[in-house]
Scaffold this motif. Structure first.
Motif, mmCIF file in Angstrom:
data_model
loop_
_atom_site.group_PDB
_atom_site.id
_atom_site.type_symbol
_atom_site.label_atom_id
_atom_site.label_comp_id
_atom_site.label_asym_id
_atom_site.label_seq_id
_atom_site.Cartn_x
_atom_site.Cartn_y
_atom_site.Cartn_z
ATOM 1 N N GLU A 55 -14.404 44.382 35.978
ATOM 2 C CA GLU A 55 -13.230 43.981 36.750
ATOM 3 C C GLU A 55 -12.625 45.163 37.501
ATOM 4 N N ARG A 56 -12.607 46.323 36.893
ATOM 5 C CA ARG A 56 -12.095 47.519 37.576
ATOM 6 C C ARG A 56 -13.003 47.883 38.750
ATOM 7 N N ILE A 57 -14.314 47.800 38.547
ATOM 8 C CA ILE A 57 -15.262 48.089 39.633
ATOM 9 C C ILE A 57 -15.087 47.073 40.752
ATOM 10 N N ALA A 58 -14.835 45.823 40.388
ATOM 11 C CA ALA A 58 -14.627 44.775 41.394
ATOM 12 C C ALA A 58 -13.410 45.076 42.256
ATOM 13 N N ARG A 59 -12.342 45.614 41.669
ATOM 14 C CA ARG A 59 -11.154 45.961 42.455
ATOM 15 C C ARG A 59 -11.473 47.066 43.459
ATOM 16 N N LEU A 60 -12.224 48.060 43.044
ATOM 17 C CA LEU A 60 -12.649 49.130 43.951
ATOM 18 C C LEU A 60 -13.511 48.551 45.071
ATOM 19 N N ALA A 61 -14.460 47.700 44.709
ATOM 20 C CA ALA A 61 -15.363 47.095 45.694
ATOM 21 C C ALA A 61 -14.590 46.263 46.710
ATOM 22 N N GLU A 62 -13.641 45.478 46.242
ATOM 23 C CA GLU A 62 -12.837 44.658 47.146
ATOM 24 C C GLU A 62 -12.031 45.524 48.102
ATOM 25 N N MET A 96 -19.857 55.356 47.214
ATOM 26 C CA MET A 96 -19.316 54.367 46.284
ATOM 27 C C MET A 96 -19.716 54.667 44.844
ATOM 28 N N ALA A 97 -20.916 55.180 44.645
ATOM 29 C CA ALA A 97 -21.324 55.577 43.295
ATOM 30 C C ALA A 97 -20.405 56.686 42.783
ATOM 31 N N ALA A 98 -20.160 57.685 43.619
ATOM 32 C CA ALA A 98 -19.257 58.770 43.226
ATOM 33 C C ALA A 98 -17.846 58.237 42.996
ATOM 34 N N ALA A 99 -17.398 57.339 43.866
ATOM 35 C CA ALA A 99 -16.061 56.762 43.734
ATOM 36 C C ALA A 99 -15.943 55.925 42.470
ATOM 37 N N THR A 100 -17.018 55.265 42.078
ATOM 38 C CA THR A 100 -16.994 54.457 40.853
ATOM 39 C C THR A 100 -16.698 55.349 39.656
ATOM 40 N N ASP A 101 -17.422 56.463 39.545
ATOM 41 C CA ASP A 101 -17.164 57.400 38.436
ATOM 42 C C ASP A 101 -15.733 57.932 38.497
ATOM 43 N N GLU A 102 -15.314 58.319 39.684
ATOM 44 C CA GLU A 102 -13.963 58.876 39.848
ATOM 45 C C GLU A 102 -12.900 57.838 39.496
ATOM 46 N N TYR A 103 -13.073 56.631 39.980
ATOM 47 C CA TYR A 103 -12.108 55.557 39.748
ATOM 48 C C TYR A 103 -12.024 55.194 38.266
ATOM 49 N N LEU A 104 -13.172 55.166 37.605
ATOM 50 C CA LEU A 104 -13.193 54.752 36.200
ATOM 51 C C LEU A 104 -12.749 55.857 35.256
ATOM 52 N N PHE A 105 -13.179 57.086 35.545
ATOM 53 C CA PHE A 105 -13.008 58.155 34.554
ATOM 54 C C PHE A 105 -12.412 59.434 35.104
ATOM 55 N N GLY A 106 -12.064 59.444 36.370
ATOM 56 C CA GLY A 106 -11.495 60.647 36.942
ATOM 57 C C GLY A 106 -12.518 61.745 37.176
ATOM 58 N N GLY A 107 -13.798 61.398 37.277
ATOM 59 C CA GLY A 107 -14.818 62.389 37.604
ATOM 60 C C GLY A 107 -16.126 62.157 36.965
#
Length: 107
Positions: A55-62, A96-107
């Protein structure tokens, strides 16, 4: 994060994709159905945690209007980024792969 695709945009060649993703941790370049994609599996402690991660990844994707493939199972959420229109990996997918890590875990 994502840039509009230029009219002459193309999918990255394997070597180009590997070079672009050199700074990504835990991401793999895989071939699926004849095209390259970026894939990473995040481990969790339950199905509900996997769902919450998705769900968190979906918010980033949207927010970016660029959507990954997501596979949920107990204890894991697998994310796959590629650009369907180009039939493979584009610089947007690497970002987006880099942003996924950053968004989920801050890096």
């Amino acid at each position: 994060i994502c840039q509009p695709l230029a009219p002459d945009a193309r999918a990255l060649l394997e070597a180009e994709a590997r070079t672009e993703m050199r700074f990504l941790e835990g991401w793999e370049l895989r071939q699926q159905d004849g095209h390259w994609l970026l894939e990473k599996t995040y481990r969790t402690d339950s199905f509900c945690q996997s769902l919450a991660l998705a769900e968190r990844i979906a918010r980033l994707a949207e927010a970016e209007q660029h959507h990954p493939g997501l596979t949920l199972a107990w204890g894991r959420c697998t994310v796959r980024w590629w650009t369907t229109r180009l039939g493979g990996v584009h610089g947007n997918d690497v970002r987006m792969a880099a942003a996924t890590d950053e968004y989920l875990f801050g890096g």
